[in-house]
Design a protein around this motif. Structure first.
Motif, PDB file in Angstrom:
ATOM      1  N   ALA A  47     178.895  70.828 178.245  1.00 50.21           N
ATOM      2  CA  ALA A  47     178.605  71.740 177.134  1.00 50.21           C
ATOM      3  C   ALA A  47     178.194  70.944 175.890  1.00 50.21           C
ATOM      4  CB  ALA A  47     179.824  72.615 176.828  1.00 50.21           C
ATOM      5  N   LEU A  48     178.886  69.835 175.642  1.00 43.35           N
ATOM      6  CA  LEU A  48     178.527  68.980 174.509  1.00 43.35           C
ATOM      7  C   LEU A  48     177.140  68.387 174.735  1.00 43.35           C
ATOM      8  CD1 LEU A  48     181.977  67.174 174.123  1.00 43.35           C
ATOM      9  CD2 LEU A  48     181.158  69.202 172.917  1.00 43.35           C
ATOM     10  N   ALA A  49     176.846  68.026 175.989  1.00 39.50           N
ATOM     11  CA  ALA A  49     175.534  67.472 176.323  1.00 39.50           C
ATOM     12  C   ALA A  49     174.435  68.505 176.135  1.00 39.50           C
ATOM     13  CB  ALA A  49     175.537  66.945 177.756  1.00 39.50           C
ATOM     14  N   ARG A  55     169.127  69.948 170.557  1.00 36.49           N
ATOM     15  CA  ARG A  55     168.619  69.237 169.374  1.00 36.49           C
ATOM     16  C   ARG A  55     167.463  68.311 169.731  1.00 36.49           C
ATOM     17  NH1 ARG A  55     174.323  69.055 168.159  1.00 36.49           N
ATOM     18  NH2 ARG A  55     174.516  67.053 169.198  1.00 36.49           N
ATOM     19  N   ASP A  56     167.487  67.742 170.971  1.00 31.56           N
ATOM     20  CA  ASP A  56     166.472  66.783 171.395  1.00 31.56           C
ATOM     21  C   ASP A  56     166.246  66.946 172.899  1.00 31.56           C
ATOM     22  OD1 ASP A  56     165.020  64.619 172.294  1.00 31.56           O
ATOM     23  OD2 ASP A  56     166.352  63.096 171.468  1.00 31.56           O
TER      24      ASP A  56
END
Lengths: 448, 99
Positions: A47-49, A55-56
């Protein structure tokens, strides 16, 4: 290769995302391996990934991927060791391109890097509003949902290996599947050979936490001593075509492989040992046998399996709340009483100032932070206050640590070492979905 | 006698559920574990930390018991306020059990 092979040697090069790098280098150089597997994707990490990928578009894979690949790729290419890893996280395709570029840069022409995608099931889940294990539904979580990924099985990894991949990079896959895939590909196991698949799941389960089976996370001085943990060797599994296993490690490396280290890992994160549910099999560890057959050599037999359920577990990552925290220490005579007074002051301050909190903990590290009032009570020489609260915003979360910090000039005598933090909480819930919801895709990049 | 005198232990997490193994150092002590370390005793020992029921699984071939404690991780690893959100240290509390 294939059916003529007597045993397959699989090394575990990492047990979590931040794990040590040198043990994998040692395995690649001196482990006599056929495969090196890196399990690096915890429940919440994807989820963090996914947030990073939003964002990128070229981000969203494991931050240590480049460092690990640079360390092992040339050695693995020289020793013909294939690599399987879930370091692709939320972006296996970008991870494969990055790995291909590193291979090219290091002169490893012709190296084939496969990306396995298709574990992202967010659209599928959104279209159906499936119930989650936390009692809520996807729709109820609304815009806070970040990601949803299914734990896929071994089949696409097997496909990548059969198509000649030297490195296979997945996103969310069942951890044991990373180890089962080489066994299925090399030994030609049928996907309904439940006994062998069950033993393969046991192999994967035992090896996936790397150092946790070679004496890491085990030592208890005077009761369970382990030598040389600073140079802990990671495990090697020698697997027969029937799926029986010998766990060992590189000779001369630190740690130990004993019946005791293997038994602790056998039951690690297990509920019913007779029903360890995997995408490819319902594995049964209840009749497993563990025997020491030599120094740092432990044989594991007796694993079994039953038909798979046809369901996959999916993890849903969502923005849950914010957590604010503050700590400060007291020491010497009356340390506990001063720390307790400090706790009472913070509690009253939060009430007086009307700080909005959903849930709080007031505790003393060294006294009652881990197990509450369980266990014997002795007067501590040091006590560290910890106040932590769940809030609805980051600003509210910051209030908690700020309030603790004011104990410096406003609280009891002798407080020192104040520390504070405020963070966003990405939580994970899970759902069960049909296998048909996932269509895995394998794409291969070649280093030119 | 404390449990730690005859057994070792490791704790694992899944959501809000902890599992804690209890493994006899000597195979001969397994029967004593089965007799003394019951699901009821473990539930009482962890009453302050775990809200849900406790299940026990027996593994006679390796001389071990596996305890599954529901509601033991303060709402779940990914969101709990606890210092040890994974409940890793629960194995040490288990070994402090008087048997």
């Amino acid at each position: 290769m294939g059916s003529t092979m007597k045993t397959l040697r699989i090394g575990a090069g990492a047990g979590y995302s931040g794990d040590r790098i040198e043990p994998a280098v040692e395995l690649a150089e001196r482990g006599g391996l056929d495969y090196l597997v890196f399990e690096c994707l915890a429940e919440r990490t994807i989820a963090l990934a996914q947030q990073a990928r939003l964002r990128d578009p070229d981000a969203g894979f494991d931050p240590l991927l480049a460092a690990r690949m640079r360390a092992v790729l040339p050695i693995c290419a020289r020793n013909r060791v294939k690599i399987v890893t879930n370091m692709g996280a939320a972006n296996p395709a970008a991870a494969a391109r990055a790995t291909r570029d590193i291979a090219r840069e290091m002169g490893l022409r012709g190296l084939k890097v496969a990306a396995v995608t298709g574990d992202d099931v967010l659209d599928w889940l959104r279209a159906r509003d499936v119930g989650l294990d936390n009692g809520r539904t996807l729709a109820a979580l609304g815009d806070s949902v970040i990601s949803a990924n299914a734990y896929i099985g071994a089949a696409p990894i097997v496909e990548a290996l059969r198509r000649g991949a030297d490195v296979v990079i997945t996103g969310r896959a069942a951890d044991p599947a990373l180890f089962m895939a080489p066994l299925i590909a090399e030994f030609g196991w049928a996907m309904d050979d439940w006994g062998r698949l069950g033993r393969g799941a046991l192999v994967g389960h035992l090896l996936e936490c790397a150092g946790q089976i070679t004496g890491g996370y085990f030592a208890d001085p005077g009761f369970k001593d382990v030598a040389d943990l600073a140079r802990l060797g990671f495990p090697i599994g020698e697997v027969t075509p029937d799926g029986d296993l010998v766990v060992t490690k590189v000779e001369g490396s630190g740690g130990a492989v004993t019946a005791r280290t293997v038994k602790e890992q056998l039951l690690y994160e297990i509920h019913d040992p007779a029903a360890y549910l995997q995408p490819d099999v319902a594995a049964d560890f209840s009749r497993a046998r563990v025997e020491e057959i030599g120094r740092d050599r432990v044989r594991v037999t007796g694993g079994a399996g039953a038909p798979k359920s046809g369901l996959l577990k999916a993890s849903v990552g969502y923005l849950d709340s914010y957590i604010g925290e503050g700590q400060i220490s007291y020491a010497g005579p009356n340390a506990r009483a001063r720390a307790q007074l400090a706790l009472d002051i913070v509690r009253e301050r939060l009430a007086l100032t009307g700080a909005p909190v959903r849930e709080t903990r007031f505790e003393l590290i060294g006294v009652n932070a881990l197990h509450g009032e369980s266990g014997p009570r002795a007067e501590p020489y040091e006590a560290r206050l910890r106040v932590v609260a769940r809030t609805d915003s980051l600003a509210q979360a910051r209030r908690i640590g700020d309030e603790v910090e004011t104990l410096y000039t406003n609280g009891p005598a002798g407080g020192g070492g104040a520390w504070k933090s405020a963070r966003e909480v990405v939580a994970v819930a899970s759902a069960l979905i049909p296998v048909a919801a996932v269509r895995a895709v394998v794409a291969i990049e070649e280093a030119a | 006698m404390k449990l730690r005198d005859i057994a070792h232990s490791r704790a694992g997490d899944k959501g809000d559920i902890a599992n804690i193994s209890v493994i006899a150092y000597a195979p001969g002590d397994y029967a004593l574990l089965v007799e003394r370390v019951t699901a009821e005793r473990v539930a009482a020992h962890f009453a302050a930390l775990a809200t849900g029921p406790v299940r026990r699984y027996e593994m006679p071939l390796i001389g071990a018991l596996n305890f599954v404690l529901e509601g033991a991780l303060g709402g779940g690893v990914t969101r709990a306020l606890r210092l040890d959100a994974h409940g890793k240290s629960l194995s040490s509390l288990m070994l402090d059990l008087e048997i």
